[in-house]
Design an enzyme around this catalytic site. Structure first.
Site, PDB file in Angstrom:
ATOM      1  N   LYS A   1       0.796  -1.233   0.000  1.00  0.00           N
ATOM      2  CA  LYS A   1       0.000   0.000   0.000  1.00  0.00           C
ATOM      3  C   LYS A   1       0.828   1.282   0.000  1.00  0.00           C
ATOM      4  CE  LYS A   1      -4.198  -1.971   1.880  1.00  0.00           C
ATOM      5  NZ  LYS A   1      -5.289  -1.935   2.833  1.00  0.00           N
TER       6      LYS A   1
ATOM      7  N   ASP B   1     -10.166   2.628   1.793  1.00  0.00           N
ATOM      8  CA  ASP B   1     -10.236   1.932   3.091  1.00  0.00           C
ATOM      9  C   ASP B   1     -10.889   2.817   4.160  1.00  0.00           C
ATOM     10  OD1 ASP B   1      -9.098  -0.564   2.594  1.00  0.00           O
ATOM     11  OD2 ASP B   1      -7.054   0.149   2.907  1.00  0.00           O
TER      12      ASP B   1
HETATM   13  P1  NAP Z   1      -0.097  -3.991   9.786  1.00  0.00           P
HETATM   14  O1  NAP Z   1       0.357  -2.876   8.898  1.00  0.00           O
HETATM   15  O2  NAP Z   1       0.713  -5.209   9.910  1.00  0.00           O
HETATM   16  O3  NAP Z   1      -0.387  -3.325  11.256  1.00  0.00           O
HETATM   17  C1  NAP Z   1       0.004  -3.856  12.385  1.00  0.00           C
HETATM   18  C2  NAP Z   1      -0.426  -2.955  13.585  1.00  0.00           C
HETATM   19  O4  NAP Z   1      -0.805  -3.850  14.601  1.00  0.00           O
HETATM   20  C3  NAP Z   1       0.700  -2.107  14.127  1.00  0.00           C
HETATM   21  O5  NAP Z   1       0.182  -0.968  14.760  1.00  0.00           O
HETATM   22  C4  NAP Z   1       1.356  -3.046  15.131  1.00  0.00           C
HETATM   23  O6  NAP Z   1       2.014  -2.386  16.208  1.00  0.00           O
HETATM   24  C5  NAP Z   1       0.134  -3.762  15.683  1.00  0.00           C
HETATM   25  N1  NAP Z   1       0.501  -5.103  16.107  1.00  0.00           N
HETATM   26  C6  NAP Z   1       0.915  -6.140  15.336  1.00  0.00           C
HETATM   27  N2  NAP Z   1       1.161  -7.218  16.103  1.00  0.00           N
HETATM   28  C7  NAP Z   1       0.910  -6.843  17.384  1.00  0.00           C
HETATM   29  C8  NAP Z   1       0.995  -7.518  18.626  1.00  0.00           C
HETATM   30  N3  NAP Z   1       1.392  -8.790  18.718  1.00  0.00           N
HETATM   31  N4  NAP Z   1       0.673  -6.826  19.748  1.00  0.00           N
HETATM   32  C9  NAP Z   1       0.264  -5.541  19.664  1.00  0.00           C
HETATM   33  N5  NAP Z   1       0.169  -4.844  18.518  1.00  0.00           N
HETATM   34  C10 NAP Z   1       0.481  -5.500  17.383  1.00  0.00           C
HETATM   35  O7  NAP Z   1      -1.501  -4.489   9.345  1.00  0.00           O
HETATM   36  P2  NAP Z   1      -2.655  -3.676   8.621  1.00  0.00           P
HETATM   37  O8  NAP Z   1      -2.558  -3.885   7.170  1.00  0.00           O
HETATM   38  O9  NAP Z   1      -2.729  -2.297   9.154  1.00  0.00           O
HETATM   39  O10 NAP Z   1      -3.937  -4.524   9.095  1.00  0.00           O
HETATM   40  C11 NAP Z   1      -4.293  -4.590  10.452  1.00  0.00           C
HETATM   41  C12 NAP Z   1      -5.563  -5.420  10.599  1.00  0.00           C
HETATM   42  O11 NAP Z   1      -6.654  -4.792   9.945  1.00  0.00           O
HETATM   43  C13 NAP Z   1      -5.446  -6.829   9.986  1.00  0.00           C
HETATM   44  O12 NAP Z   1      -6.082  -7.723  10.834  1.00  0.00           O
HETATM   45  C14 NAP Z   1      -6.205  -6.704   8.682  1.00  0.00           C
HETATM   46  O13 NAP Z   1      -6.778  -7.947   8.307  1.00  0.00           O
HETATM   47  C15 NAP Z   1      -7.283  -5.707   9.060  1.00  0.00           C
HETATM   48  N6  NAP Z   1      -7.793  -4.963   7.877  1.00  0.00           N
HETATM   49  C16 NAP Z   1      -9.089  -5.101   7.551  1.00  0.00           C
HETATM   50  C17 NAP Z   1      -9.610  -4.416   6.473  1.00  0.00           C
HETATM   51  C18 NAP Z   1     -11.057  -4.576   6.123  1.00  0.00           C
HETATM   52  O14 NAP Z   1     -11.467  -4.178   5.027  1.00  0.00           O
HETATM   53  N7  NAP Z   1     -11.868  -5.127   7.006  1.00  0.00           N
HETATM   54  C19 NAP Z   1      -8.803  -3.573   5.718  1.00  0.00           C
HETATM   55  C20 NAP Z   1      -7.457  -3.438   6.077  1.00  0.00           C
HETATM   56  C21 NAP Z   1      -6.956  -4.154   7.170  1.00  0.00           C
HETATM   57  P3  NAP Z   1       3.543  -1.875  16.082  1.00  0.00           P
HETATM   58  O15 NAP Z   1       3.509  -0.584  15.319  1.00  0.00           O
HETATM   59  O16 NAP Z   1       3.984  -1.734  17.489  1.00  0.00           O
HETATM   60  O17 NAP Z   1       4.296  -2.961  15.338  1.00  0.00           O
END
Ligand code: NAP
Length: 309
Positions: free
Chosen positions: A87, A123
């Site tokens: 992205k 999004d």
């Molecule tokens: P990402 O970029 O990998 O974001 C990870 C975030 O979660 C960061 O803030 C990270 O914190 C935190 N995190 C990861 N592992 C953690 C842990 N073990 N403990 C605490 N915090 C943790 O992922 P993303 O693309 O933003 O997506 C995040 C979620 O949203 C996913 O589950 C995805 O499936 C969902 N999503 C859904 C939609 C939808 O249309 N429904 C769209 C987009 C995303 P740090 O900064 O400290 O690493």
């Protein structure tokens, strides 16, 4: 017709469309991509609109986005969706960005327009529509706690809350420095505001284990989980269950499983909860309208997503 295509399949139109009855003109790009639910949703919308084309999953390696988009443009694609981990990389491959994409700083949708690659983000506006559909309220009228503001989804959601003028936003992240720097960025949305004394009254950065989190959560109307915590059965809660109160609306961006541990905790606390399927649907409908203005049908797209009629 393959469940997942790779960039090798873009060598020629003949190779790409081998064994398929419709030409591939749309795709979702990511890695891994085989679990993406987007093709079902978009193919249903294409078929309903009588558009003779197919939507494919395309696995792309990091670092190969620009080259892939150029090839897709040559092959006559209409556009594509961009998902994890591309992205941010995709921004540099665009010739133009829409206002939404610029504000959010990430893109999830691309339109090939007369030789130009236009990047857009659906999004965040998709989340706003989802909140309205699930809870019957406007996101901008709420005080919101966003969990996982260091990631792409959390940043987009928090930025949308600030753009819509939410009175208070708690930016919660394990790595608090990322939440703090996002809070700095978002202050601009509050500098001109006349109903707040200053940005410090609206934006708060904290970790999930901050001693003040329970009190802060008590002031929020809506809690949004944008961390991946909840996708696996053994995952801990992204926020202590003691923070959830009956007045809360709890939205989990995760949709698989449909009831995460956070949503189960919300239910146990007497709060309302909803999963991320509605966000997926609405970001998809907004993307479809970006490719084919006025032609998205959310009822049909929801059926395509859930496999239910
Ligand atoms: P990402 O970029 O990998 O974001 C990870 C975030 O979660 C960061 O803030 C990270 O914190 C935190 N995190 C990861 N592992 C953690 C842990 N073990 N403990 C605490 N915090 C943790 O992922 P993303 O693309 O933003 O997506 C995040 C979620 O949203 C996913 O589950 C995805 O499936 C969902 N999503 C859904 C939609 C939808 O249309 N429904 C769209 C987009 C995303 P740090 O900064 O400290 O690493």
């Amino acid at each position: 017709m393959k469940p997942v295509y790779t960039t090798t399949d873009l060598a020629s139109r003949e190779l790409l469309d081998q064994g398929a009855s419709q030409p591939a003109r749309l795709a979702v790009l990511g890695k891994p991509i085989k679990h993406s639910a987007s093709p079902g949703m978009h193919q249903a919308a294409l078929d309903h609109a009588g558009l003779d084309m197919r939507f494919i999953r395309l696995e792309v390696e990091p670092g190969e986005i620009k080259e892939t988009l150029n090839k897709m443009q040559e092959l006559g694609f209409v556009g594509c969706n961009i998902t994890v981990p591309h992205k941010l990389e995709a921004i540099d491959a665009c010739d133009q960005l829409t206002e939404d994409a610029q504000a959010i700083g990430a893109i999830n949708t691309i339109l090939f327009d007369n030789g130009s690659i236009i990047g857009h983000n659906t999004d965040a506006p998709g989340l706003a529509r989802a909140i309205h559909e699930e809870f019957g309220v406007d996101l901008g009228d709420l005080r919101v706690m966003v969990l996982g503001t260091g990631g792409g989804a959390g940043r987009a959601i928090a930025t949308q809350c600030a753009r819509l003028g939410c009175d208070q936003i708690w930016l919660v992240n394990r790595t608090v420095e990322k939440a703090q720097s996002l809070a700095e960025e978002l202050q601009n949305y509050y500098r001109q505001s006349d109903h707040l004394a200053g940005p410090g009254d609206a934006l708060y950065a904290m970790t999930p284990d901050d001693p003040g989190i329970e009190e802060a959560a008590g002031h929020a109307d809506l809690i949004i989980n944008a961390t991946p915590l909840g996708m696996q059965r053994m995952d801990p809660l992204p926020l202590s269950g003691s923070c959830i109160q009956p007045h809360h609306m709890v939205y989990d961006a995760i949709y698989t499983p449909p009831v995460t541990a956070l949503l189960a905790a919300a239910n146990a606390a007497g709060a309302r909860g909803a999963n991320g399927l509605s966000m997926l649907l609405h970001q998809g409908a907004l993307a479809f309208d970006f490719w084919f203005p006025g032609q998205a049908n959310t009822t049909v797209m929801k059926q395509g997503l859930t496999g239910q009629k």
